[in-house]
Design a protein around this motif. Structure first.
Motif, PDB file in Angstrom:
ATOM      1  N   UNK A 197      32.159  17.050  64.339  1.00 38.53           N
ATOM      2  CA  UNK A 197      31.451  17.899  63.373  1.00 38.53           C
ATOM      3  C   UNK A 197      32.083  19.287  63.305  1.00 38.53           C
ATOM      4  N   UNK A 198      32.402  19.843  64.474  1.00 36.56           N
ATOM      5  CA  UNK A 198      33.047  21.165  64.507  1.00 36.56           C
ATOM      6  C   UNK A 198      34.392  21.132  63.796  1.00 36.56           C
ATOM      7  N   UNK A 199      35.167  20.064  64.037  1.00 39.85           N
ATOM      8  CA  UNK A 199      36.477  19.959  63.404  1.00 39.85           C
ATOM      9  C   UNK A 199      36.386  19.845  61.894  1.00 39.85           C
ATOM     10  N   UNK A 200      35.441  19.023  61.428  1.00 34.95           N
ATOM     11  CA  UNK A 200      35.265  18.871  59.990  1.00 34.95           C
ATOM     12  C   UNK A 200      34.855  20.187  59.325  1.00 34.95           C
ATOM     13  N   UNK A 201      33.937  20.903  59.964  1.00 37.55           N
ATOM     14  CA  UNK A 201      33.460  22.151  59.383  1.00 37.55           C
ATOM     15  C   UNK A 201      34.520  23.247  59.474  1.00 37.55           C
ATOM     16  N   UNK A 202      35.331  23.217  60.530  1.00 39.85           N
ATOM     17  CA  UNK A 202      36.422  24.181  60.628  1.00 39.85           C
ATOM     18  C   UNK A 202      37.436  23.946  59.501  1.00 39.85           C
ATOM     19  N   UNK A 203      37.585  22.658  59.130  1.00 43.25           N
ATOM     20  CA  UNK A 203      38.542  22.313  58.080  1.00 43.25           C
ATOM     21  C   UNK A 203      37.988  22.561  56.678  1.00 43.25           C
ATOM     22  N   UNK A 204      36.718  22.172  56.457  1.00 47.60           N
ATOM     23  CA  UNK A 204      36.174  22.185  55.103  1.00 47.60           C
ATOM     24  C   UNK A 204      35.160  23.300  54.853  1.00 47.60           C
ATOM     25  N   UNK A 205      34.639  23.904  55.912  1.00 50.75           N
ATOM     26  CA  UNK A 205      33.758  25.052  55.743  1.00 50.75           C
ATOM     27  C   UNK A 205      32.283  24.712  55.688  1.00 50.75           C
ATOM     28  N   UNK A 206      31.929  23.649  54.987  1.00 51.07           N
ATOM     29  CA  UNK A 206      30.517  23.265  54.868  1.00 51.07           C
ATOM     30  C   UNK A 206      30.445  21.816  54.391  1.00 51.07           C
ATOM     31  N   UNK A 207      29.230  21.271  54.429  1.00 45.92           N
ATOM     32  CA  UNK A 207      29.031  19.925  53.891  1.00 45.92           C
ATOM     33  C   UNK A 207      29.376  19.881  52.402  1.00 45.92           C
TER      34      UNK A 207
END
Length: 207
Positions: A197-207
């Motif tokens: 989850x942290x990696x995805x949000x670091x990459x994309x910023x938000x849902x």
């Protein structure tokens, strides 16, 4: 005196007091361990920090809008022990004796009220300190809002949230949505844990 508002996550406070102390009773059998521990914690908080404003925020027994949205919400939680339940009215009397306003609202959790009061007070220029260790409340932390965990004697600001979760306070709500929350019985996305989850949000910023 500095304009500083303390918002107490009251349920967390008296639960900690209840489990931290051995069973205590009055001569007529009324359980008092949560009452005694809670009172001690309030005295320490007032003595050490001397806030200019303070509110104790409580949960209510009625279902909230989250229960209406999902029957499974907090379905895994144990029922409050009877010997703690009987102490709650006396804890409210303790707050009244300290002249601390107790606030609750049917249909809402204490967290919802804490969030509303914290953001409004910060917007009005007040320094806000949330008295809790609940990770859900980290999303409220900002330039004028910090969180004090009196059990661990730690203060969380924006930098502390970044260090702990690898994200600022803003994306915390999205992180919890992705990974779910077992303590509240809220499902997340299958196969996604904290690191993903942290990696995805670091990459994309938000849902």
């Amino acid at each position: 005196m500095q304009n500083k508002l303390f918002l107490i996550d009251t349920s967390a406070y008296f639960y900690r007091a209840y489990f931290a102390l051995p069973p205590l009773t009055t001569s007529n059998g009324l359980p008092t361990n949560a009452i005694y521990g809670f009172t001690t914690m309030i005295l320490k908080l007032l003595d050490q920090h001397q806030p200019s404003h303070i509110v104790a925020v409580l949960d209510r027994p009625e279902p909230t809008f989250r229960h209406m949205a999902s029957e499974q919400y907090k379905a895994n939680r144990d029922v409050m022990p009877d010997d703690l339940q009987v102490q709650i009215p006396h804890i409210r009397e303790v707050l009244k004796a300290f002249n601390i306003r107790a606030v609750d609202k049917a249909g809402f959790e204490a967290d919802d009220i804490i969030g509303t009061l914290a953001l409004k007070a910060a917007h009005d220029g007040c320094e806000v300190v949330i008295i809790s260790g609940d990770k859900d409340l980290c999303q409220l932390i900002g330039p004028k809002v910090t969180m004090l965990d009196t059990m661990k004697d730690t203060v969380s600001d924006e930098a502390a949230v970044e260090t702990k979760y690898g994200l600022g306070p803003g994306p915390i709500i999205d992180m919890l949505a992705l990974m779910g929350d077992t303590s509240d019985n809220v499902p997340g996305v299958p196969g996604i844990g904290p690191k993903t989850a942290q990696g995805l949000l670091a990459q994309f910023g938000s849902l």
